[in-house]
Design a protein around this motif. Structure first.
Motif, PDB file in Angstrom:
ATOM      1  N   GLY A  15       8.181  -1.100   3.248  1.00 34.73           N
ATOM      2  CA  GLY A  15       7.440  -1.395   1.997  1.00 34.73           C
ATOM      3  C   GLY A  15       7.420  -0.797   0.756  1.00 34.73           C
ATOM      4  N   GLU A  16       7.722   0.637   0.695  1.00 35.52           N
ATOM      5  CA  GLU A  16       7.783   1.451  -0.568  1.00 35.52           C
ATOM      6  C   GLU A  16       9.376   1.107  -1.128  1.00 35.52           C
ATOM      7  N   GLN A  17      10.311   0.450  -0.331  1.00 33.85           N
ATOM      8  CA  GLN A  17      11.501   0.230  -0.909  1.00 33.85           C
ATOM      9  C   GLN A  17      11.353  -1.042  -1.680  1.00 33.85           C
ATOM     10  N   GLY A 227       6.302  -5.006  10.346  1.00 33.14           N
ATOM     11  CA  GLY A 227       6.114  -5.670   9.099  1.00 33.14           C
ATOM     12  C   GLY A 227       5.424  -4.715   8.250  1.00 33.14           C
ATOM     13  N   THR A 228       4.818  -5.461   7.194  1.00 34.61           N
ATOM     14  CA  THR A 228       4.015  -4.637   6.360  1.00 34.61           C
ATOM     15  C   THR A 228       2.917  -5.254   5.674  1.00 34.61           C
ATOM     16  N   ILE A 229       1.953  -4.848   5.049  1.00 34.67           N
ATOM     17  CA  ILE A 229       0.692  -5.609   4.340  1.00 34.67           C
ATOM     18  C   ILE A 229       1.317  -6.321   3.214  1.00 34.67           C
ATOM     19  N   ASN A 230       0.771  -7.631   3.086  1.00 39.98           N
ATOM     20  CA  ASN A 230       1.335  -8.587   1.819  1.00 39.98           C
ATOM     21  C   ASN A 230       2.828  -8.882   1.868  1.00 39.98           C
ATOM     22  N   GLY A 231       3.538  -8.560   2.913  1.00 37.89           N
ATOM     23  CA  GLY A 231       4.833  -8.722   3.162  1.00 37.89           C
ATOM     24  C   GLY A 231       5.777  -8.100   2.176  1.00 37.89           C
ATOM     25  N   ILE A 232       5.211  -6.960   1.569  1.00 34.20           N
ATOM     26  CA  ILE A 232       6.223  -6.288   0.346  1.00 34.20           C
ATOM     27  C   ILE A 232       7.342  -5.422   1.313  1.00 34.20           C
ATOM     28  N   GLY A 233       8.437  -5.328   0.503  1.00 36.17           N
ATOM     29  CA  GLY A 233       9.590  -4.452   1.177  1.00 36.17           C
ATOM     30  C   GLY A 233      10.773  -4.981   0.419  1.00 36.17           C
ATOM     31  N   GLU A 234      11.872  -4.527   0.993  1.00 39.78           N
ATOM     32  CA  GLU A 234      13.114  -4.723   0.485  1.00 39.78           C
ATOM     33  C   GLU A 234      13.349  -6.374  -0.003  1.00 39.78           C
ATOM     34  N   ARG A 235      14.060  -6.444  -1.137  1.00 36.65           N
ATOM     35  CA  ARG A 235      14.568  -7.927  -1.520  1.00 36.65           C
ATOM     36  C   ARG A 235      13.202  -8.947  -1.394  1.00 36.65           C
ATOM     37  N   THR A 266      -8.827  -6.836   7.002  1.00 41.52           N
ATOM     38  CA  THR A 266      -7.496  -7.505   6.515  1.00 41.52           C
ATOM     39  C   THR A 266      -7.724  -7.552   5.050  1.00 41.52           C
ATOM     40  N   LYS A 267      -8.743  -8.079   4.299  1.00 37.10           N
ATOM     41  CA  LYS A 267      -8.856  -8.372   2.908  1.00 37.10           C
ATOM     42  C   LYS A 267      -8.749  -6.617   2.171  1.00 37.10           C
ATOM     43  N   ARG A 268      -9.650  -5.884   2.841  1.00 37.90           N
ATOM     44  CA  ARG A 268      -9.597  -4.581   2.260  1.00 37.90           C
ATOM     45  C   ARG A 268      -8.321  -3.829   2.068  1.00 37.90           C
ATOM     46  N   VAL A 269      -7.573  -3.802   3.096  1.00 32.39           N
ATOM     47  CA  VAL A 269      -6.249  -3.192   2.901  1.00 32.39           C
ATOM     48  C   VAL A 269      -5.320  -3.869   2.310  1.00 32.39           C
ATOM     49  N   SER A 270      -5.380  -5.184   2.266  1.00 33.20           N
ATOM     50  CA  SER A 270      -4.436  -6.058   1.626  1.00 33.20           C
ATOM     51  C   SER A 270      -4.646  -5.709  -0.109  1.00 33.20           C
ATOM     52  N   ASP A 271      -5.878  -5.487  -0.498  1.00 30.54           N
ATOM     53  CA  ASP A 271      -6.329  -5.298  -1.821  1.00 30.54           C
ATOM     54  C   ASP A 271      -5.893  -3.847  -2.308  1.00 30.54           C
ATOM     55  N   MET A 272      -6.095  -2.966  -1.173  1.00 33.07           N
ATOM     56  CA  MET A 272      -5.527  -1.581  -1.478  1.00 33.07           C
ATOM     57  C   MET A 272      -4.206  -1.483  -1.723  1.00 33.07           C
ATOM     58  N   ILE A 273      -3.291  -2.145  -0.757  1.00 36.85           N
ATOM     59  CA  ILE A 273      -1.903  -2.119  -1.079  1.00 36.85           C
ATOM     60  C   ILE A 273      -1.369  -2.865  -2.286  1.00 36.85           C
ATOM     61  N   SER A 274      -2.129  -3.801  -2.710  1.00 34.04           N
ATOM     62  CA  SER A 274      -1.847  -4.585  -4.039  1.00 34.04           C
ATOM     63  C   SER A 274      -2.151  -3.815  -5.208  1.00 34.04           C
ATOM     64  N   ASP A 275      -3.167  -2.839  -5.150  1.00 32.28           N
ATOM     65  CA  ASP A 275      -3.577  -2.123  -6.024  1.00 32.28           C
ATOM     66  C   ASP A 275      -2.623  -0.721  -6.166  1.00 32.28           C
ATOM     67  N   PHE A 276      -2.262  -0.064  -5.063  1.00 31.57           N
ATOM     68  CA  PHE A 276      -1.396   0.921  -5.327  1.00 31.57           C
ATOM     69  C   PHE A 276      -0.054   0.599  -5.643  1.00 31.57           C
ATOM     70  N   ALA A 277       0.305  -0.538  -5.257  1.00 34.95           N
ATOM     71  CA  ALA A 277       1.813  -1.120  -5.468  1.00 34.95           C
ATOM     72  C   ALA A 277       1.787  -1.524  -6.713  1.00 34.95           C
ATOM     73  N   ASN A 278       0.588  -1.916  -7.464  1.00 33.20           N
ATOM     74  CA  ASN A 278       0.712  -2.594  -8.761  1.00 33.20           C
ATOM     75  C   ASN A 278       1.501  -3.872  -8.386  1.00 33.20           C
ATOM     76  N   MET A 279       1.098  -4.770  -7.439  1.00 32.64           N
ATOM     77  CA  MET A 279       1.980  -5.932  -7.034  1.00 32.64           C
ATOM     78  C   MET A 279       0.619  -6.832  -6.961  1.00 32.64           C
ATOM     79  N   PRO A 280       0.262  -7.687  -7.812  1.00 32.69           N
ATOM     80  CA  PRO A 280      -0.820  -8.808  -7.522  1.00 32.69           C
ATOM     81  C   PRO A 280      -0.368  -9.641  -6.458  1.00 32.69           C
ATOM     82  N   VAL A 281      -1.544  -9.964  -5.582  1.00 28.78           N
ATOM     83  CA  VAL A 281      -1.235 -11.086  -4.542  1.00 28.78           C
ATOM     84  C   VAL A 281      -1.088 -12.484  -5.107  1.00 28.78           C
ATOM     85  N   PRO A 282       0.048 -13.230  -4.578  1.00 32.53           N
ATOM     86  CA  PRO A 282       0.151 -14.568  -5.441  1.00 32.53           C
ATOM     87  C   PRO A 282      -1.289 -15.384  -4.863  1.00 32.53           C
TER      88      PRO A 282
END
Length: 387
Positions: A15-17, A227-235, A266-282
């Motif tokens: 995910g960090e990639q 896999g990853t939370i919110n489906g983040i990752g390479e490409r 689920t929503k809690r961990v999704s929001d955390m990843i969105s916040d820390f990654a600075n990637m809004p969830v569509p």
């Protein structure tokens, strides 16, 4: 018999990639603790040999979580494995994840290795890792573009060297559910130890099929999904684990599978990843998007008011989201408008709506969303028209 599916989260590594994503060590520890609450079985905390910070992060996560197994990633090299040994030393539960590419294009263009050299590397690295870890996961990178017979040879070599988990990597999101089923059929027929080994899959989303391919693998013998939370990752990212978890819950009649995932987190961990990654969830993202439990169409709103199951197969409460919403817009019907007016304090019935609804429609044509203030103005206009 109901299958137990393990969830392997690689948000902190793969995910960090994601381009632009860089979690701090402190953030990785927070994420790992939340992933443990969510119920994942394995956290891939990083690639320890890659950098001092990655090593520190794997070490910190190993010390922070108590129930979830922690792994580091290692190429089929002694130095990489040594870094994993040291980084996960303090983990209550640990494993190692060793990989080498097996497809022709990777062997020839990237590794410049023959098949025999790849097999030797698998044997040597897994044998070495098995001295230090009870659980050794081996991944043939780009497995879905590897010759079927060589994939079998690579996997059997890893198993005989001590691998207890085999991860089938769809590294570039190349396969589809039908072909994935065929791949697993070939493994089941030709890998003698198939039923004694945990088969995992790691699917990328380049063609938008990562979740579908992951679910197809469960039907065909896989018992671990990576896999990853919110489906983040390479490409285009990885399989979104929250979507896999929701699918197994909603369609348990079909998959006959369970997991340790606590969907309400689920929503809690999704929001955390969105916040820390600075990637809004569509907004239209499955399961955790802002519109996942919102209905504007008049037909849908009418159905929802009569019975929520008409248009919702998953409740917002089941994944920790706030509530279903029925935003009012130009596609809304009179039933939803009347329900909203009654909710905010107006006593109106269907006869009243014959006067109110035409005014609402005129307002809705000019507004993307009709707010409570807009509704109050509409009601004022209705009163004026009456007087």
């Amino acid at each position: 018999m109901t299958k137990q599916i393990q969830f392997f989260d690689t948000t902190l590594r793969d995910g960090e990639q994601t381009i632009g994503v860089n979690f701090s060590v402190e953030q990785k520890v927070e994420i790992a603790k939340e992933l443990e609450r969510w119920g994942v079985d394995v956290i891939e905390a990083g690639f320890p040999v890659a950098s001092p910070e990655d090593f520190e992060a794997v070490q910190a996560v190993s010390r922070a979580v108590k129930r979830t197994r922690v792994t580091g990633l290692a190429r089929a090299r002694k130095g990489d494995i040594d870094a994993c040994i040291k980084a996960t030393k303090d983990a209550a539960h640990k494993q190692v994840h060793v990989f080498i590419a097996t497809s022709p294009i990777h062997r020839e263009s990237k590794l410049h290795m023959t098949k025999d050299q790849v097999i030797a590397s698998i044997r040597d690295s897994v044998t070495y890792a098995h001295q230090f870890f009870d659980i050794v996961e081996f991944s043939p990178e780009d497995a879905t573009r590897t010759e079927p017979d060589f994939l079998v040879d690579s996997i059997e070599t890893a198993i005989h060297a001590g691998a207890t988990v085999i991860n089938i990597a769809d590294t570039v999101g190349y396969t589809n559910p039908v072909e994935f089923a065929e791949l697993f059929k070939n493994l089941r027929e030709n890998v003698k130890e198939f039923d004694d080994i945990t088969f995992s899959v790691h699917c990328h989303d380049d063609l938008g099929m990562a979740v579908a391919n992951s679910l197809a693998s469960i039907e065909n013998g896989a018992t671990r999904i990576e896999g990853t939370i919110n489906g983040i990752g390479e490409r285009a990212g990885n399989a979104a684990l929250e979507e896999v978890a929701a699918a197994l819950y909603v369609r348990r009649d079909y998959y006959d599978a369970t997991s340790n995932i606590n969907l309400k987190e689920t929503k809690r961990v999704s929001d955390m990843i969105s916040d820390f990654a600075n990637m809004p969830v569509p907004h239209n993202k499955a399961v955790v998007g802002a519109n996942a439990f919102a209905h504007e169409s008049g037909i849908h709103q009418d159905g929802m008011l009569k019975n929520p199951q008409t248009y919702e197969i998953l409740t917002p409460e089941s994944v920790g989201a706030n509530k279903t919403t029925l935003p009012l817009g130009k596609l809304s019907g009179s039933h939803a408008v009347m329900a909203k007016l009654n909710k905010i304090g107006y006593d109106v019935d269907r006869d009243d709506m014959k006067k109110i609804f035409p005014i609402f429609k005129r307002v809705a044509d000019d507004e993307s969303i009709v707010t409570e203030d807009d509704l109050k103005e509409i009601m004022d206009k209705v009163k004026e028209a009456v007087h």
